[in-house]
Enzyme design. Structure first.
Site, PDB file in Angstrom:
ATOM      1  N   ARG A  92      38.652  -0.869  97.849  1.00 38.69           N
ATOM      2  CA  ARG A  92      39.528  -0.640  96.803  1.00 38.69           C
ATOM      3  C   ARG A  92      41.043  -0.788  97.283  1.00 38.69           C
ATOM      4  O   ARG A  92      41.434  -0.801  98.407  1.00 38.69           O
ATOM      5  CB  ARG A  92      39.396   0.938  96.578  1.00 38.69           C
ATOM      6  CG  ARG A  92      38.054   1.429  96.316  1.00 38.69           C
ATOM      7  CD  ARG A  92      37.682   0.769  95.016  1.00 38.69           C
ATOM      8  NE  ARG A  92      38.330   1.640  93.651  1.00 38.69           N
ATOM      9  CZ  ARG A  92      38.596   1.155  92.407  1.00 38.69           C
ATOM     10  NH1 ARG A  92      38.119  -0.207  92.325  1.00 38.69           N
ATOM     11  NH2 ARG A  92      39.179   1.727  91.811  1.00 38.69           N
ATOM     12  N   HIS A 111      41.595  -9.386 106.273  1.00 38.97           N
ATOM     13  CA  HIS A 111      41.282 -10.070 105.139  1.00 38.97           C
ATOM     14  C   HIS A 111      40.902 -11.489 105.729  1.00 38.97           C
ATOM     15  O   HIS A 111      41.247 -11.958 106.775  1.00 38.97           O
ATOM     16  CB  HIS A 111      42.520 -10.402 104.371  1.00 38.97           C
ATOM     17  CG  HIS A 111      42.073 -11.176 103.068  1.00 38.97           C
ATOM     18  ND1 HIS A 111      41.854 -10.565 102.016  1.00 38.97           N
ATOM     19  CD2 HIS A 111      42.401 -12.349 102.916  1.00 38.97           C
ATOM     20  CE1 HIS A 111      41.391 -11.583 101.016  1.00 38.97           C
ATOM     21  NE2 HIS A 111      41.928 -12.385 101.513  1.00 38.97           N
TER      22      HIS A 111
END
Ligand code: GAR
Length: 199
Positions: A92, A111
């Site tokens: 989220r 990431h």
């Protein structure tokens, strides 16, 4: 000083596991004070429970909204004494109130690509690797960066590691190659904050 960290998860938790293993092996001077999730029943929470760590789930529907859930999560992290928050596969985008409630506490995100390319809203997991392969890039990798309010996959880069994209790669084979360097990159990034807590 041993750095108290909070870890936010949404899935299988291999990055969380790598952090726990590094702490247990004396390679990282930190302790996980809370593992928080946006959803119940995930493998990452099982890993945390197995390690005897406190866990909490902040369900957006039960708490009325994303901001409500993230506000409650920030409160719990503050109460836990976390001095660093690690987004380790958290799916989220954090509401601004999360950052407002944790002033002075850095938040970092992992990431699975070489930011600033292949990031942004909706760029999660397999989608990232599909985009890298579609682009024809010769390299991919991992980025650990500071997370900031109102930004997605932006913010000061803490650690970046590269891997080659190989002929015949699928999103799955590329994901596995990237994941192998994710774990070490995350440990290195957290280590930076144990050296300079005010980073
Ligand atoms: C990791 O590959 C992480 O880089 C990615 O989710 C996976 C979580 O794996 N994060 C993102 O895509 C964030 N945009 P894990 O649950 O096994 O640690």
């Amino acid at each position: 000083m041993t750095l108290p960290i909070g870890v936010l998860v949404s899935g299988r938790g291999t990055n969380l596991q790598a952090v726990l293993d590094a702490i247990a092996g004396g390679r990282l001077d930190a302790r996980v004070v809370l593992v928080a999730s946006d959803r119940p029943g995930i493998l990452a929470l099982e890993r945390a429970a197995r390690a005897g760590l406190p866990t909490a789930v902040f369900d957006e529907q039960a708490l009325g909204s994303r901001a409500g859930a993230h506000s409650a999560m920030a409160n719990a992290l503050r109460e836990s004494g976390a001095r660093l928050v690690v987004l380790a596969g958290f799916a989220r985008i954090l509401a601004d109130v999360f950052f407002e409630k944790l002033p002075g506490v850095p938040v970092i995100n992992i990431h699975p690509a070489l930011l600033p390319r292949f990031g942004g809203r909706g760029m999660l997991g397999a989608k990232v690797h599909e985009a890298v392969l579609a682009s024809g890039e010769a390299e991919s990798g991992v980025t650990v960066h500071r997370a900031e309010p109102g930004k997605v996959d932006e913010g000061e880069i803490v650690v970046q590691r590269r891997v080659p994209v190989l002929p015949g790669d699928t999103p799955e084979t590329l994901a596995a190659r990237v994941l192998a360097v994710e774990h070490e990159a995350l440990i290195e990034a957290i280590g930076r904050f144990t050296e300079t807590p005010a980073h």
